[in-house]
Design an enzyme around this catalytic site. Structure first.
Site, PDB file in Angstrom:
ATOM      1  N   LEU A 144       1.011   9.702   3.053  1.00  0.00           N
ATOM      2  CA  LEU A 144       2.155  10.037   4.087  1.00  0.00           C
ATOM      3  C   LEU A 144       3.249   9.014   4.209  1.00  0.00           C
ATOM      4  O   LEU A 144       4.198   9.283   4.507  1.00  0.00           O
ATOM      5  CB  LEU A 144       1.525  10.501   5.484  1.00  0.00           C
ATOM      6  CG  LEU A 144       0.281  11.194   5.727  1.00  0.00           C
ATOM      7  CD1 LEU A 144      -0.253  11.528   6.936  1.00  0.00           C
ATOM      8  CD2 LEU A 144       0.762  12.573   5.070  1.00  0.00           C
ATOM      9  N   ALA A 145       2.932   7.714   3.683  1.00  0.00           N
ATOM     10  CA  ALA A 145       3.919   6.651   4.101  1.00  0.00           C
ATOM     11  C   ALA A 145       3.601   5.659   3.213  1.00  0.00           C
ATOM     12  O   ALA A 145       2.542   5.672   2.078  1.00  0.00           O
ATOM     13  CB  ALA A 145       3.635   6.102   5.414  1.00  0.00           C
ATOM     14  N   GLN A 146       4.250   4.453   2.931  1.00  0.00           N
ATOM     15  CA  GLN A 146       3.782   3.303   2.278  1.00  0.00           C
ATOM     16  C   GLN A 146       4.255   2.045   3.212  1.00  0.00           C
ATOM     17  O   GLN A 146       5.097   2.247   4.230  1.00  0.00           O
ATOM     18  CB  GLN A 146       4.608   3.314   0.884  1.00  0.00           C
ATOM     19  CG  GLN A 146       5.925   3.320   0.676  1.00  0.00           C
ATOM     20  CD  GLN A 146       6.769   3.358  -0.420  1.00  0.00           C
ATOM     21  OE1 GLN A 146       6.141   4.444  -1.166  1.00  0.00           O
ATOM     22  NE2 GLN A 146       7.286   2.581  -0.911  1.00  0.00           N
ATOM     23  N   ASP A 171     -10.874   7.710   8.650  1.00  0.00           N
ATOM     24  CA  ASP A 171      -9.985   7.589   7.316  1.00  0.00           C
ATOM     25  C   ASP A 171     -10.576   5.978   6.732  1.00  0.00           C
ATOM     26  O   ASP A 171      -9.708   5.358   6.177  1.00  0.00           O
ATOM     27  CB  ASP A 171      -8.870   7.734   7.475  1.00  0.00           C
ATOM     28  CG  ASP A 171      -8.062   7.783   5.921  1.00  0.00           C
ATOM     29  OD1 ASP A 171      -8.961   8.366   5.110  1.00  0.00           O
ATOM     30  OD2 ASP A 171      -6.944   7.868   5.957  1.00  0.00           O
ATOM     31  N   GLY A 181       0.842  -1.276  -0.127  1.00  0.00           N
ATOM     32  CA  GLY A 181      -0.006   0.022   0.013  1.00  0.00           C
ATOM     33  C   GLY A 181       0.945   1.056  -0.047  1.00  0.00           C
ATOM     34  O   GLY A 181       1.823   1.247   0.789  1.00  0.00           O
ATOM     35  N   ALA A 182       0.630   2.212  -0.858  1.00  0.00           N
ATOM     36  CA  ALA A 182       1.379   3.507  -0.891  1.00  0.00           C
ATOM     37  C   ALA A 182       0.282   4.546  -0.751  1.00  0.00           C
ATOM     38  O   ALA A 182      -0.877   4.819  -1.441  1.00  0.00           O
ATOM     39  CB  ALA A 182       2.161   3.543  -2.155  1.00  0.00           C
ATOM     40  N   ALA A 183       0.347   5.229   0.378  1.00  0.00           N
ATOM     41  CA  ALA A 183      -0.514   6.448   0.869  1.00  0.00           C
ATOM     42  C   ALA A 183       0.217   7.877   0.542  1.00  0.00           C
ATOM     43  O   ALA A 183       1.263   7.825   0.138  1.00  0.00           O
ATOM     44  CB  ALA A 183      -1.185   6.383   1.924  1.00  0.00           C
TER      45      ALA A 183
END
Length: 526
Positions: free
Chosen positions: A162-164, A311, A158-160
């Site tokens: 703020l972070a992955q 979220d 998962g890549a978002a």
């Protein structure tokens, strides 16, 4: 002195050149990307917002707002603007992607062109390289990846914004998920938040009817908390404790010895995305059960506990079948929670009770408490994602239809200035609740399992419990408390009777239809 005067221009040039050269050398040595410099990021954002503003003015300025030409042109400029904002979010990254995701979640508040275009940011956020992430782990945990893990998947699960997150295996064979913050995020955050504040104020000055100050205010308040992964870990453990009696809920365990404010190591949890119907069919997971469980969990969070995971987009909610055959919902990403004040929580309970009862006078009164004044019909539509006609007839009486959804999205564009005015006036706590509600509705829509009478009965139960508990806490004698308990229990019993009656009615209709179908004469070929 005269020699110094002659040499001064050369010395001045040499000093400036040396400073610039030294700065460039330093930036190169720390692998600084020119695109990450605050001034460049601000300039890029200001340029895009300026282009969007000019496009709206030139495209719509001279057209009749009641004409078909105006409506077609407006849709096109919405789409062009949404694409520009999507590209800006991807180039600037970090905070900008977070805001883009927030906008994409407001499905029933903004034109569909913005929602559809920006929604991809939930699943398609830019990724950091493994080399950059390795540096973060080395700096924060004091060891290289190979010294901590026996395996570490190079492709993120998962890549978002703020972070992955990467799947890994500890030395003892335990599978974990490692959430690593994008390296430059904190360095850019303050500049990005200031940039957004300046830009939304500029938009408000250019277009007084469009007030988006609430976006920058919420970002400024919530982003520092989301960037602190130790805070997220604490939220994770808190919610697991509060809802330990919800057998269907799974919250990952945190490995504190391998966690910092930029690295969060947690239990790896299996499951498919909550919107993946094919996965559910393969694993025999009932779709309606999933939406009912989510509704039960979030009603408890909002109306009873006042501590809300804000979220729940599809990447943060997984579904799974346990070894015992039970349905399990895995809740991920606990960085963003809204703690509701008792006053707001109880006012919101009263509002929803009036909406479910279709009591227009009570809706008006409760909407005024929320700062909406005479805009209460539009406010009710925003809260419920239903038309005013459906609200006044009873939102639990008939399910939402595709045509009603389309009507609401079309009207979102027509009433955009009124909607933004409402969002600037309502309590700040409501903004994240609205975002949460829209994300949950998006899940229901994807699963084709919209809220029905049973869902509203579950919400009503939570509202009754919350209001009863509040009255009990403020009662000053035994007689009052006894009367409050009896009234509360009677209300809950009445809801149960209503739910049973609804089930019997639907079963009777189904049996009647089945009987009629069996009585149909068979058609044979002559």
């Amino acid at each position: 002195m005269s020699v110094l005067r002659k040499l001064w221009p050369a010395l001045k040039f040499g000093t400036v050149a040396g400073t610039l050269g030294g700065t460039v050398t330093y930036l190169h040595s720390v692998e600084w990307d020119v695109g990450s410099i605050g001034l460049v990021r601000f300039g890029r954002a200001a340029f895009v917002i300026g282009k969007v503003a000019v496009d709206y003015k030139l495209t719509l300025g001279k057209l009749d707002s009641n004409s078909d030409e105006y409506m077609n042109a407006k849709s096109q400029v919405h789409l062009r603007s949404a694409v520009k904002l999507h590209d800006l979010c991807c180039k600037n990254g970090g905070c900008f992607i977070k805001v883009g995701q927030h906008i994409a979640a407001l499905e029933y508040l903004l034109p569909s062109e913005y929602v559809t275009t920006l929604k991809v940011l939930h699943d398609d956020a830019p990724q950091s390289s493994l080399e950059d992430l390795s540096k973060v782990i080395r700096e924060d945990l004091g060891h290289d990846i190979s010294e901590i893990f026996t395996s570490f998947d190079t492709t993120p699960i998962g890549a978002a914004s703020l972070a992955q997150v990467h799947r890994a295996t500890l030395k003892d064979g335990t599978e974990v998920a490692v959430k690593i913050q994008h390296p430059n995020l904190k360095r850019h955050a303050s500049v990005d938040m200031a940039t957004m504040e300046v830009l939304v104020k500029g938009v408000a000055w250019l277009f007084p009817e469009f007030q988006f100050l609430w976006i920058s205010e919420e970002t400024k308040k919530n982003l520092p908390l989301e960037m602190d992964f130790l805070h997220e870990g604490a939220n994770c453990e808190r919610v697991a404790k509060i809802y330990k009696d919800f057998s269907f809920l799974k919250v990952p365990k945190i490995y504190w010895d391998l966690s910092t404010d930029r690295v969060l190591t947690m239990e790896y949890c299996e499951g498919g995305k909550v919107t993946d119907k094919q996965y559910m069919e393969q694993h025999k997971i009932p779709v309606d059960q999933v939406t009912r469980c989510l509704g039960k969990l979030y009603s408890e969070m909002i109306f009873v506990e006042g501590y809300v995971h804000c979220d729940p987009h599809p990447g943060n909610v997984l579904v799974n079948k346990t070894s015992s055959g039970d349905t399990e919902i895995v809740l991920l990403d606990h960085g963003l929670y809204q703690s509701l004040s008792d006053k707001f929580r109880l006012d919101y309970c009263e509002l929803w009770m009036s909406l479910i009862k279709a009591d227009t006078e009570a809706i008006k009164l409760n909407a005024e408490r929320m700062g909406c004044g005479e805009m209460y019909p539009l406010f009710a539509c925003i809260i419920t994602a239903r038309s005013w006609d459906s609200v006044t007839k009873g939102i639990d009486k008939a399910p939402a239809t595709a045509s009603e959804d389309q009507e609401i999205q079309e009207n979102a564009g027509n009433y955009l200035s009124e909607i933004t005015g409402i969002l600037n006036n309502v309590p700040r706590q409501l903004l994240l609740i609205l975002k949460t509600n829209d994300l949950l509705r998006g899940i229901e829509y994807a699963l084709e399992s919209r809220a029905d009478a049973s869902s509203f009965i579950g919400m009503s139960r939570c509202c009754v419990r919350a209001l009863t508990q509040h009255k009990l806490e403020n009662a000053d004698n035994f007689t009052s408390r006894f009367g409050i308990r009896v009234k509360g229990q009677w209300s809950l019993f009445s809801l149960t009777l209503y739910e049973v009656a609804m089930r019997v009615k639907s079963s009777y209709i189904w049996l009647l239809l089945a009987g009629l179908l069996r009585r149909q004469p068979s058609i044979t070929a002559s």
